[in-house]
Scaffold this motif. Sequence first.
Motif, PDB file in Angstrom:
ATOM      1  N   VAL A 118       0.943  -1.173   0.038  1.00 49.56           N
ATOM      2  CA  VAL A 118      -0.089   0.116  -0.003  1.00 49.56           C
ATOM      3  C   VAL A 118       0.858   1.226  -0.055  1.00 49.56           C
ATOM      4  O   VAL A 118       1.812   1.409   0.786  1.00 49.56           O
ATOM      5  CB  VAL A 118      -0.903   0.016   1.390  1.00 49.56           C
ATOM      6  CG1 VAL A 118      -1.849   1.577   1.144  1.00 49.56           C
ATOM      7  CG2 VAL A 118      -1.769  -1.214   1.242  1.00 49.56           C
ATOM      8  N   LEU A 119       0.523   2.261  -0.905  1.00 49.01           N
ATOM      9  CA  LEU A 119       1.363   3.371  -1.066  1.00 49.01           C
ATOM     10  C   LEU A 119       0.514   4.466  -0.776  1.00 49.01           C
ATOM     11  O   LEU A 119      -0.454   4.713  -1.507  1.00 49.01           O
ATOM     12  CB  LEU A 119       2.317   3.529  -2.395  1.00 49.01           C
ATOM     13  CG  LEU A 119       3.053   2.382  -2.831  1.00 49.01           C
ATOM     14  CD1 LEU A 119       3.673   2.472  -4.130  1.00 49.01           C
ATOM     15  CD2 LEU A 119       4.394   2.280  -1.949  1.00 49.01           C
TER      16      LEU A 119
ATOM     17  N   PHE B 219       2.924  -1.045   4.581  1.00 48.59           N
ATOM     18  CA  PHE B 219       2.303   0.277   4.330  1.00 48.59           C
ATOM     19  C   PHE B 219       3.379   1.233   4.233  1.00 48.59           C
ATOM     20  O   PHE B 219       4.140   1.508   5.153  1.00 48.59           O
ATOM     21  CB  PHE B 219       1.312   0.280   5.754  1.00 48.59           C
ATOM     22  CG  PHE B 219       0.535   1.541   5.578  1.00 48.59           C
ATOM     23  CD1 PHE B 219       0.901   2.653   6.004  1.00 48.59           C
ATOM     24  CD2 PHE B 219      -0.583   1.550   4.744  1.00 48.59           C
ATOM     25  CE1 PHE B 219       0.040   3.951   6.122  1.00 48.59           C
ATOM     26  CE2 PHE B 219      -1.458   2.560   4.698  1.00 48.59           C
ATOM     27  CZ  PHE B 219      -0.838   3.803   5.376  1.00 48.59           C
ATOM     28  N   ILE B 220       3.302   1.972   3.087  1.00 48.36           N
ATOM     29  CA  ILE B 220       4.554   2.757   2.824  1.00 48.36           C
ATOM     30  C   ILE B 220       4.167   4.214   2.639  1.00 48.36           C
ATOM     31  O   ILE B 220       2.905   4.456   1.647  1.00 48.36           O
ATOM     32  CB  ILE B 220       5.389   2.289   1.555  1.00 48.36           C
ATOM     33  CG1 ILE B 220       5.841   0.995   1.741  1.00 48.36           C
ATOM     34  CG2 ILE B 220       6.350   3.328   1.253  1.00 48.36           C
ATOM     35  CD1 ILE B 220       6.526   0.166   0.801  1.00 48.36           C
ATOM     36  N   VAL B 221       4.453   5.218   3.299  1.00 44.74           N
ATOM     37  CA  VAL B 221       4.155   6.597   3.187  1.00 44.74           C
ATOM     38  C   VAL B 221       5.263   7.291   2.150  1.00 44.74           C
ATOM     39  O   VAL B 221       6.237   6.938   2.472  1.00 44.74           O
ATOM     40  CB  VAL B 221       3.999   7.397   4.352  1.00 44.74           C
ATOM     41  CG1 VAL B 221       3.891   8.784   4.321  1.00 44.74           C
ATOM     42  CG2 VAL B 221       2.971   6.779   5.403  1.00 44.74           C
ATOM     43  N   VAL B 222       4.995   8.111   1.120  1.00 45.99           N
ATOM     44  CA  VAL B 222       5.806   8.575   0.527  1.00 45.99           C
ATOM     45  C   VAL B 222       5.154  10.149   0.450  1.00 45.99           C
ATOM     46  O   VAL B 222       4.365  10.589   0.242  1.00 45.99           O
ATOM     47  CB  VAL B 222       5.682   8.085  -1.071  1.00 45.99           C
ATOM     48  CG1 VAL B 222       6.474   8.930  -1.945  1.00 45.99           C
ATOM     49  CG2 VAL B 222       5.696   6.785  -1.180  1.00 45.99           C
TER      50      VAL B 222
ATOM     51  N   THR C  61       5.317   0.979   7.608  1.00 46.20           N
ATOM     52  CA  THR C  61       6.593   0.164   7.514  1.00 46.20           C
ATOM     53  C   THR C  61       7.622   1.076   7.032  1.00 46.20           C
ATOM     54  O   THR C  61       9.009   0.999   7.577  1.00 46.20           O
ATOM     55  CB  THR C  61       6.331  -0.899   6.233  1.00 46.20           C
ATOM     56  OG1 THR C  61       5.038  -1.803   6.446  1.00 46.20           O
ATOM     57  CG2 THR C  61       7.443  -1.716   5.852  1.00 46.20           C
ATOM     58  N   ALA C  62       7.478   2.224   6.059  1.00 48.47           N
ATOM     59  CA  ALA C  62       8.375   3.022   5.492  1.00 48.47           C
ATOM     60  C   ALA C  62       7.805   4.224   5.233  1.00 48.47           C
ATOM     61  O   ALA C  62       6.721   4.311   4.952  1.00 48.47           O
ATOM     62  CB  ALA C  62       9.085   2.509   4.587  1.00 48.47           C
TER      63      ALA C  62
ATOM     64  N   ARG D 115      12.463   4.081   8.550  1.00 48.41           N
ATOM     65  CA  ARG D 115      11.986   2.781   8.577  1.00 48.41           C
ATOM     66  C   ARG D 115      11.207   2.696  10.147  1.00 48.41           C
ATOM     67  O   ARG D 115      11.924   2.358  11.205  1.00 48.41           O
ATOM     68  CB  ARG D 115      12.785   1.591   8.640  1.00 48.41           C
ATOM     69  CG  ARG D 115      13.151   1.288   7.136  1.00 48.41           C
ATOM     70  CD  ARG D 115      12.285   0.893   6.308  1.00 48.41           C
ATOM     71  NE  ARG D 115      11.681  -0.349   6.517  1.00 48.41           N
ATOM     72  CZ  ARG D 115      12.027  -1.635   6.116  1.00 48.41           C
ATOM     73  NH1 ARG D 115      12.880  -1.658   5.184  1.00 48.41           N
ATOM     74  NH2 ARG D 115      11.392  -2.649   6.501  1.00 48.41           N
ATOM     75  N   PRO D 116       9.991   3.172  10.438  1.00 49.62           N
ATOM     76  CA  PRO D 116       9.380   3.304  11.782  1.00 49.62           C
ATOM     77  C   PRO D 116       9.368   1.562  12.230  1.00 49.62           C
ATOM     78  O   PRO D 116       9.264   1.649  13.544  1.00 49.62           O
ATOM     79  CB  PRO D 116       8.116   3.581  11.611  1.00 49.62           C
ATOM     80  CG  PRO D 116       8.038   4.603  10.332  1.00 49.62           C
ATOM     81  CD  PRO D 116       9.090   4.111   9.313  1.00 49.62           C
ATOM     82  N   ASP D 117       9.106   0.894  11.492  1.00 50.30           N
ATOM     83  CA  ASP D 117       8.939  -0.624  11.675  1.00 50.30           C
ATOM     84  C   ASP D 117      10.250  -0.999  12.465  1.00 50.30           C
ATOM     85  O   ASP D 117      10.293  -1.943  13.070  1.00 50.30           O
ATOM     86  CB  ASP D 117       8.733  -1.479  10.571  1.00 50.30           C
ATOM     87  CG  ASP D 117       9.713  -1.351   9.624  1.00 50.30           C
ATOM     88  OD1 ASP D 117       9.619  -2.493   8.609  1.00 50.30           O
ATOM     89  OD2 ASP D 117      10.548  -0.550   9.513  1.00 50.30           O
TER      90      ASP D 117
END
Length: 341
Positions: free
Chosen positions: A229-230, A262-265, A320-321, A330-332
């Motif tokens: 997921v982006l 789950f990736i925030v950009v 995740t990132a 990388r909060p994970d």
Amino acid sequence: MRAIDWTDGTTERPGHIRLLDQSLLPQSETVLEIDTVDDLIDAIKRLAVRGAPALGVAGALGVALAVQNLDPAEVDKAIDKLRVARPTAVNLALGVDLARAARPDGAAAVLAAALKVRDDDIAASSAMAKHGAALLGEILSDSAASSARLMTICNTGGLAAVERGTALGVVQEMHLTGRLKQAIALETRPLLQGSRLTAWELLQMGAPFDLIVDSAAASILAAGGADAVLVGADRIAANGDTANKIGTFALALAADYAGVPFIVVAPESTVDTQTASGAEIDIEDRGSTEVAEIRGMRLAPEGIAAANPAFDVTPAKLITAIVTDKRVIRPDRGDRPDQPL
Ligand SMILES: CSC[C@H]1O[C@H](OP(=O)(O)O)[C@H](O)[C@@H]1O
């Protein structure tokens, strides 16, 4: 055409802002020529121009417009009103502040500072696209990394920035490099940035995609229908909590349940280390009409109440990132955005 840009002055007309009116897309591609700060504020409030990075550029160019066209005594009041036109995306205030800081050096310096905000965003979008695609190559299986199914919410393409965008810029990069099997775009109620804007941009890219209703996302993720997921961001707090379009938190919960990254950009300009956590982020409420109507057509009965928060906050522990133009956080793994670059 870019979502927003500056047009230099001529003998007939001073320099001004040009923007594609996103509230009318995809049915109409209408360009607005903006000569006043009030008209720019109206365009921001009705999401003719929208998306955190694009709002940063709008804020900066709005300062250039104010300094160029207003009496000096009127400039600060106009800029202060522009700065708070929408509260959640930190980029708007940052763009205003970056251009305003050049005021002592005159109108030309303010415009140069505003154009730098624009140009820096263009560069940031390309960097994020590459960093995001590289991260997918690292964290996905070989088969998924070479043929990825990428889910996204709202609109985070060039329309939300100046060119390419953030999360959808990564989708574009994967498509351009032959590694996108399918994008899955959530329609994104109530203003339908997904079905109106993301679908329009994916069509223009020639990318394979499905449009889905927001409430289908969780079951598609749980059934293994997406590899990642982006999402974009409007404000990333010092601890990594991230404000983004309403529905993003639910998507993060579903991704966590499904074991999907789950990736925030977002550009570094969306990281706000002055805000300690998501609890301090001001969430814009856009009123009940947008929920009860679609483009003026009443759907719900008259006289009902409706809640319409435009954003929600995803806690860092579900992320995740965070991919920016400068780094991958990388909060994970315990990383925080307020750690030095
Ligand atoms: C890369 S755009 C960031 C962000 O902005 C959008 O909100 P809006 O359409 O209300 O301006 C959405 O939250 C995007 O993810």
